[in-house]
Motif scaffolding. Structure first.
Motif, PDB file in Angstrom:
ATOM      1  N   ALA A 106      24.499  -1.300  20.166  1.00 33.46           N
ATOM      2  CA  ALA A 106      24.617  -1.717  21.564  1.00 33.46           C
ATOM      3  C   ALA A 106      26.001  -1.394  22.103  1.00 33.46           C
ATOM      4  CB  ALA A 106      24.325  -3.217  21.689  1.00 33.46           C
ATOM      5  N   HIS A 107      27.024  -1.417  21.244  1.00 29.53           N
ATOM      6  CA  HIS A 107      28.379  -1.059  21.677  1.00 29.53           C
ATOM      7  C   HIS A 107      28.419   0.375  22.181  1.00 29.53           C
ATOM      8  CE1 HIS A 107      30.779  -4.335  19.273  1.00 29.53           C
ATOM      9  NE2 HIS A 107      29.859  -4.842  20.070  1.00 29.53           N
ATOM     10  N   ASP A 108      27.729   1.269  21.469  1.00 35.50           N
ATOM     11  CA  ASP A 108      27.680   2.666  21.906  1.00 35.50           C
ATOM     12  C   ASP A 108      26.959   2.791  23.240  1.00 35.50           C
ATOM     13  OD1 ASP A 108      28.948   3.325  19.537  1.00 35.50           O
ATOM     14  OD2 ASP A 108      27.157   4.148  18.580  1.00 35.50           O
ATOM     15  N   GLY A 109      25.870   2.026  23.393  1.00 37.76           N
ATOM     16  CA  GLY A 109      25.118   2.083  24.639  1.00 37.76           C
ATOM     17  C   GLY A 109      25.959   1.667  25.829  1.00 37.76           C
ATOM     18  N   LEU A 110      26.679   0.566  25.697  1.00 40.43           N
ATOM     19  CA  LEU A 110      27.549   0.133  26.789  1.00 40.43           C
ATOM     20  C   LEU A 110      28.655   1.166  26.997  1.00 40.43           C
ATOM     21  CD1 LEU A 110      28.684  -3.484  27.484  1.00 40.43           C
ATOM     22  CD2 LEU A 110      30.198  -1.556  27.902  1.00 40.43           C
ATOM     23  N   GLY A 111      29.146   1.737  25.906  1.00 39.43           N
ATOM     24  CA  GLY A 111      30.188   2.751  26.006  1.00 39.43           C
ATOM     25  C   GLY A 111      29.731   3.958  26.804  1.00 39.43           C
ATOM     26  N   ILE A 112      28.478   4.370  26.625  1.00 36.18           N
ATOM     27  CA  ILE A 112      27.958   5.510  27.380  1.00 36.18           C
ATOM     28  C   ILE A 112      27.922   5.182  28.867  1.00 36.18           C
ATOM     29  CG2 ILE A 112      25.841   6.836  27.805  1.00 36.18           C
ATOM     30  CD1 ILE A 112      25.536   6.885  24.673  1.00 36.18           C
ATOM     31  N   SER A 113      27.636   3.933  29.213  1.00 32.55           N
ATOM     32  CA  SER A 113      27.719   3.509  30.608  1.00 32.55           C
ATOM     33  C   SER A 113      29.158   3.627  31.112  1.00 32.55           C
ATOM     34  CB  SER A 113      27.226   2.067  30.767  1.00 32.55           C
ATOM     35  OG  SER A 113      25.873   1.957  30.395  1.00 32.55           O
ATOM     36  N   LEU A 114      30.111   3.202  30.304  1.00 32.77           N
ATOM     37  CA  LEU A 114      31.520   3.326  30.679  1.00 32.77           C
ATOM     38  C   LEU A 114      31.924   4.785  30.840  1.00 32.77           C
ATOM     39  CD1 LEU A 114      33.237   0.663  28.362  1.00 32.77           C
ATOM     40  CD2 LEU A 114      32.747   0.477  30.814  1.00 32.77           C
ATOM     41  N   ALA A 115      31.409   5.632  29.942  1.00 30.77           N
ATOM     42  CA  ALA A 115      31.741   7.056  30.015  1.00 30.77           C
ATOM     43  C   ALA A 115      31.318   7.628  31.369  1.00 30.77           C
ATOM     44  CB  ALA A 115      31.053   7.818  28.880  1.00 30.77           C
ATOM     45  N   ARG A 116      30.099   7.296  31.792  1.00 36.80           N
ATOM     46  CA  ARG A 116      29.634   7.793  33.089  1.00 36.80           C
ATOM     47  C   ARG A 116      30.487   7.248  34.224  1.00 36.80           C
ATOM     48  NH1 ARG A 116      24.546   7.469  31.131  1.00 36.80           N
ATOM     49  NH2 ARG A 116      24.256   5.409  31.984  1.00 36.80           N
ATOM     50  N   LEU A 117      30.795   5.963  34.173  1.00 39.61           N
ATOM     51  CA  LEU A 117      31.634   5.359  35.216  1.00 39.61           C
ATOM     52  C   LEU A 117      33.033   5.972  35.217  1.00 39.61           C
ATOM     53  CD1 LEU A 117      30.552   1.625  34.798  1.00 39.61           C
ATOM     54  CD2 LEU A 117      30.056   3.112  36.755  1.00 39.61           C
ATOM     55  N   GLY A 118      33.468   6.457  34.049  1.00 43.27           N
ATOM     56  CA  GLY A 118      34.766   7.113  33.941  1.00 43.27           C
ATOM     57  C   GLY A 118      34.735   8.579  34.324  1.00 43.27           C
ATOM     58  N   GLY A 119      33.560   9.091  34.687  1.00 45.26           N
ATOM     59  CA  GLY A 119      33.465  10.466  35.160  1.00 45.26           C
ATOM     60  C   GLY A 119      32.984  11.481  34.153  1.00 45.26           C
ATOM     61  N   LEU A 120      32.587  11.028  32.959  1.00 41.29           N
ATOM     62  CA  LEU A 120      32.102  11.964  31.945  1.00 41.29           C
ATOM     63  C   LEU A 120      30.593  12.160  32.087  1.00 41.29           C
ATOM     64  CD1 LEU A 120      33.983  10.688  28.749  1.00 41.29           C
ATOM     65  CD2 LEU A 120      34.642  12.576  30.265  1.00 41.29           C
ATOM     66  N   ARG A 121      30.135  13.357  31.721  1.00 41.79           N
ATOM     67  CA  ARG A 121      28.711  13.652  31.629  1.00 41.79           C
ATOM     68  C   ARG A 121      28.365  13.621  30.143  1.00 41.79           C
ATOM     69  NH1 ARG A 121      28.097  18.763  35.658  1.00 41.79           N
ATOM     70  NH2 ARG A 121      25.864  18.333  35.405  1.00 41.79           N
ATOM     71  N   VAL A 122      27.234  13.016  29.797  1.00 46.01           N
ATOM     72  CA  VAL A 122      26.957  12.689  28.396  1.00 46.01           C
ATOM     73  C   VAL A 122      25.609  13.253  27.945  1.00 46.01           C
ATOM     74  CG1 VAL A 122      26.864  10.825  26.689  1.00 46.01           C
ATOM     75  CG2 VAL A 122      28.256  10.547  28.758  1.00 46.01           C
ATOM     76  N   GLY A 123      25.576  13.701  26.669  1.00 46.22           N
ATOM     77  CA  GLY A 123      24.335  14.201  26.116  1.00 46.22           C
ATOM     78  C   GLY A 123      24.285  14.110  24.606  1.00 46.22           C
ATOM     79  N   ILE A 124      23.166  14.570  24.041  1.00 44.84           N
ATOM     80  CA  ILE A 124      22.977  14.593  22.590  1.00 44.84           C
ATOM     81  C   ILE A 124      22.388  15.934  22.165  1.00 44.84           C
ATOM     82  CG2 ILE A 124      22.704  12.093  22.266  1.00 44.84           C
ATOM     83  CD1 ILE A 124      19.618  12.612  22.190  1.00 44.84           C
ATOM     84  N   ILE A 125      22.715  16.322  20.941  1.00 39.76           N
ATOM     85  CA  ILE A 125      22.077  17.464  20.286  1.00 39.76           C
ATOM     86  C   ILE A 125      21.736  17.011  18.871  1.00 39.76           C
ATOM     87  CG2 ILE A 125      22.263  19.857  19.531  1.00 39.76           C
ATOM     88  CD1 ILE A 125      24.538  20.240  21.532  1.00 39.76           C
ATOM     89  N   THR A 126      20.462  17.122  18.495  1.00 38.79           N
ATOM     90  CA  THR A 126      20.045  16.700  17.163  1.00 38.79           C
ATOM     91  C   THR A 126      19.025  17.666  16.583  1.00 38.79           C
ATOM     92  OG1 THR A 126      19.024  14.889  15.901  1.00 38.79           O
ATOM     93  CG2 THR A 126      18.299  15.160  18.169  1.00 38.79           C
ATOM     94  N   LYS A 127      19.034  17.799  15.273  1.00 36.17           N
ATOM     95  CA  LYS A 127      18.088  18.701  14.618  1.00 36.17           C
ATOM     96  C   LYS A 127      16.679  18.119  14.567  1.00 36.17           C
ATOM     97  CE  LYS A 127      17.302  21.431  10.448  1.00 36.17           C
ATOM     98  NZ  LYS A 127      17.776  21.799   9.100  1.00 36.17           N
ATOM     99  N   ARG A 128      16.588  16.808  14.426  1.00 36.45           N
ATOM    100  CA  ARG A 128      15.277  16.178  14.290  1.00 36.45           C
ATOM    101  C   ARG A 128      14.618  15.989  15.649  1.00 36.45           C
ATOM    102  NH1 ARG A 128      14.297  14.207   9.399  1.00 36.45           N
ATOM    103  NH2 ARG A 128      12.698  12.793  10.169  1.00 36.45           N
ATOM    104  N   ASN A 129      13.308  15.858  15.635  1.00 34.28           N
ATOM    105  CA  ASN A 129      12.535  15.473  16.810  1.00 34.28           C
ATOM    106  C   ASN A 129      12.046  14.054  16.591  1.00 34.28           C
ATOM    107  OD1 ASN A 129      12.268  17.821  18.677  1.00 34.28           O
ATOM    108  ND2 ASN A 129      11.516  18.801  16.825  1.00 34.28           N
ATOM    109  N   SER A 130      12.346  13.171  17.518  1.00 31.91           N
ATOM    110  CA  SER A 130      12.019  11.768  17.314  1.00 31.91           C
ATOM    111  C   SER A 130      11.693  11.092  18.633  1.00 31.91           C
ATOM    112  CB  SER A 130      13.205  11.057  16.650  1.00 31.91           C
ATOM    113  OG  SER A 130      13.043   9.662  16.669  1.00 31.91           O
ATOM    114  N   GLN A 131      10.559  10.394  18.660  1.00 33.51           N
ATOM    115  CA  GLN A 131      10.201   9.614  19.846  1.00 33.51           C
ATOM    116  C   GLN A 131      11.210   8.486  20.068  1.00 33.51           C
ATOM    117  OE1 GLN A 131       6.320   7.793  19.640  1.00 33.51           O
ATOM    118  NE2 GLN A 131       6.486   6.887  21.666  1.00 33.51           N
ATOM    119  N   THR A 132      11.725   7.941  18.965  1.00 34.88           N
ATOM    120  CA  THR A 132      12.723   6.871  19.069  1.00 34.88           C
ATOM    121  C   THR A 132      13.963   7.364  19.811  1.00 34.88           C
ATOM    122  OG1 THR A 132      11.938   5.962  16.973  1.00 34.88           O
ATOM    123  CG2 THR A 132      14.088   5.217  17.739  1.00 34.88           C
TER     124      THR A 132
END
Length: 199
Positions: free
Chosen positions: A50-76
């Motif tokens: 949950a800390h990371d999740g809130l952090g991603i909100s802060l990142a956007r509010l701070g002007g950063l654009r955020v994404g992920i790259i992963t090898k696996r495919n996961s519905q989760t």
């Protein structure tokens, strides 16, 4: 004038406009759990901080654009990415530089303006060319060797938040992002990280 590695990393962090994470071992602790179904297929389950999740909100509010790259495919992962409103979501990426180049192109930035957080050797090609290479505390030695910054916490336990706080602090926007997040009148903050899970 010779700058020490910490000062050089901070200079790199000030240029970052896009922040990209690996998933397994970075936004999770790397463990994979499978719940068997009657059809013989399994449902993959992961735990996110949950800390990371809130952090991603802060990142956007701070002007950063955020994404992920992963090898696996996961519905989760798709569900979590949706809940966090991630702008760039690339699953099934065996060679992550393809996705990284596409992200940079879509965002209109150079690789020097992209930070990447990784933990294993599959992340090395991206870490070697991005502007700010970040390794998690649990990363393999080869990853730590190329990193400009190593998080205090391991993946799945706040490593993502460490990376975000580090970049926003270097850019002088962390305090403002926190203030905006706590502002009851800020509609963007109110709408961020409203997790629905699989509801």
């Amino acid at each position: 004038m010779n700058l020490d590695p910490a000062e050089l990393a901070a200079i790199r962090a000030r240029k970052i406009k896009v922040l990209v994470f690996d998933v397994d071992g970075v936004l999770t602790d790397g463990q994979l759990f499978f719940i068997p179904g009657e059809d013989g297929k399994g449902l993959e389950v992961k735990g996110f901080s949950a800390h990371d999740g809130l952090g991603i909100s802060l990142a956007r509010l701070g002007g950063l654009r955020v994404g992920i790259i992963t090898k696996r495919n996961s519905q989760t992962v798709a569900i979590r990415a949706r809940d966090l409103k991630l702008e760039f979501v690339y699953q099934g990426q065996a060679h992550k530089m393809h996705a990284m180049n596409e992200i940079a192109s879509k965002a209109g930035v150079s690789l020097e303006q992209v930070a990447y957080v990784g933990d294993d050797i599959i992340d090395l090609p991206v870490l070697r060319v991005c502007g700010l290479a970040i390794a998690t505390a649990n990363a393999r030695p080869q990853v730590k060797d190329v990193a400009h910054y190593i998080t205090a916490n391991p993946g799945g336990f706040g490593a993502g938040r460490d990376a975000i706080d580090y970049i926003l602090s270097a850019q002088g926007t962390l305090d403002r992002a926190i203030k905006d997040y706590l502002d009851e009148e800020n509609a963007a903050a109110a709408a961020s990280d409203v997790g629905q899970g699989n509801m």
